[in-house]
Design a protein around this motif. Structure first.
Motif, PDB file in Angstrom:
ATOM      1  N   ASN A 265       1.953  43.751  62.676  1.00  0.00           N
ATOM      2  CA  ASN A 265       1.976  42.985  63.927  1.00  0.00           C
ATOM      3  C   ASN A 265       0.707  43.195  64.744  1.00  0.00           C
TER       4      ASN A 265
ATOM      5  N   ASN B 135       5.198  47.085  57.578  1.00  0.00           N
ATOM      6  CA  ASN B 135       5.796  45.926  58.264  1.00  0.00           C
ATOM      7  C   ASN B 135       5.616  46.020  59.780  1.00  0.00           C
ATOM      8  N   THR B 136       5.679  47.231  60.321  1.00  0.00           N
ATOM      9  CA  THR B 136       5.525  47.403  61.769  1.00  0.00           C
ATOM     10  C   THR B 136       4.077  47.216  62.204  1.00  0.00           C
ATOM     11  N   LEU B 137       3.143  47.814  61.473  1.00  0.00           N
ATOM     12  CA  LEU B 137       1.736  47.760  61.874  1.00  0.00           C
ATOM     13  C   LEU B 137       1.080  46.418  61.582  1.00  0.00           C
TER      14      LEU B 137
ATOM     15  N   LEU C 239       5.486  53.942  68.864  1.00  0.00           N
ATOM     16  CA  LEU C 239       6.115  52.815  68.187  1.00  0.00           C
ATOM     17  C   LEU C 239       7.418  53.288  67.545  1.00  0.00           C
ATOM     18  N   THR C 240       8.424  52.443  67.570  1.00  0.00           N
ATOM     19  CA  THR C 240       9.679  52.764  66.905  1.00  0.00           C
ATOM     20  C   THR C 240       9.648  52.209  65.488  1.00  0.00           C
ATOM     21  N   ILE C 241       9.772  53.098  64.501  1.00  0.00           N
ATOM     22  CA  ILE C 241       9.781  52.708  63.096  1.00  0.00           C
ATOM     23  C   ILE C 241      11.037  53.282  62.451  1.00  0.00           C
ATOM     24  N   SER C 242      11.915  52.413  61.998  1.00  0.00           N
ATOM     25  CA  SER C 242      13.182  52.830  61.375  1.00  0.00           C
ATOM     26  C   SER C 242      13.958  53.789  62.271  1.00  0.00           C
TER      27      SER C 242
ATOM     28  N   ARG D 195       8.065  50.235  55.397  1.00  0.00           N
ATOM     29  CA  ARG D 195       8.564  50.097  56.767  1.00  0.00           C
ATOM     30  C   ARG D 195       7.406  50.238  57.765  1.00  0.00           C
ATOM     31  N   ILE D 196       6.512  51.190  57.484  1.00  0.00           N
ATOM     32  CA  ILE D 196       5.350  51.390  58.358  1.00  0.00           C
ATOM     33  C   ILE D 196       4.418  50.195  58.272  1.00  0.00           C
TER      34      ILE D 196
END
Length: 261
Positions: free
Chosen positions: A119, A115-117, A158-161, A112-113
């Motif tokens: 970007n 996939n966010t980073l 940042l919003t993660i999950s 999950r982390i």
């Protein structure tokens, strides 16, 4: 000005300077038995004594990507004499940084982390930070350390999950902790629910002389208004003259002495 040469398909293994430096034989043995890199996958093994490091250049980008994902982080080299040395494995690219992700519970998986980073750049490796040897428990701190090549500035929050993560890394642009904007910091954020006064008057300490003066003023005012004398029969501090209410003479000073009573 000379053009800067960027290392390609290369891993850097930096050995702890506070521990025993491994020999060339130790390094070759570690690459073979721990990293398990095959002969035809490596082009160069370069030892740089001044940096206390070894550079491993791979024969192809595919080989490099496979091992950088697998081994980036911390490892241990077992020396032939029985000692051990800690080694940090990182990409040799100059723009590689360690991004620390805080305030995310362990239940949130690293994918999950990642996939966010992704970007904001190329994610190479994610590992769990651990408490150092100075502390009682050598377990995870809850902080994820992400090795990545940043292409775009990462905001502080940042919003993660559905969790609000706090992001920090070397060279990071300062942003507001509350909203992530780079135009202001937290103390001037318009989203603050409570604004602190800018020119607050400092609190002063109340002294005994302040209390005494208030007592004298109050009793003087009461005597002028003709308050009954029974409520003014109040002892004061030792050797203190106060103006008390007296039925015969309201303005006559009366000396009170607690020690004599």
């Amino acid at each position: 000005m000379a053009t800067k040469i960027v290392l390609q398909h290369t891993l850097r293994a930096t050995f702890d300077k506070e521990q025993q430096r491994p020999t060339a034989l130790d390094v070759h043995r570690w690459i073979d038995e721990v990293l398990k890199i095959k002969d035809d996958e490596l082009q160069t093994i370069q030892l740089v004594g001044k940096q206390n490091a070894a550079y491993l250049k791979f024969t192809s980008s595919a080989n490099y990507e496979r091992y950088v994902q697998k081994h980036t982080g911390t490892s241990v080299v077992e020396l032939l004499n029985g000692a051990t040395t800690t080694v940090k494995i990182t990409p040799a690219e100059d723009d590689y940084v360690s991004v620390r992700v805080l305030n995310i519970p362990p239940e949130v998986p690293n994918d999950r982390i990642r996939n966010t980073l992704q970007n904001f750049g190329k994610v190479l490796q994610i590992e769990n930070e651990k408490w150092s040897h100075r502390y009682r428990y050598k377990i995870d701190t809850g902080i994820r350390v992400v090795q990545m090549v940043i292409k775009q500035s990462i905001p502080t929050n940042l919003t993660i999950s559905n969790y609000e993560a706090y992001i920090t890394y070397p060279g990071q642009e300062q942003t507001c902790f509350l909203c992530g904007s780079s135009s202001h910091l937290r103390h001037t954020c318009p989203k603050r629910s409570v604004k602190m006064p800018i020119n607050a008057v400092p609190r002063t300490r109340l002294t005994f002389s302040d209390i005494l003066q208030t007592y004298v003023n109050v009793t003087t005012d009461l005597s002028e208004d003709g308050i009954p004398p029974e409520i003014c029969d109040v002892p004061g501090p030792s050797n203190m003259s106060t103006r008390l209410v007296n039925a015969d003479n309201q303005n006559k000073p009366v000396k009170t002495n607690i020690e004599n009573e």
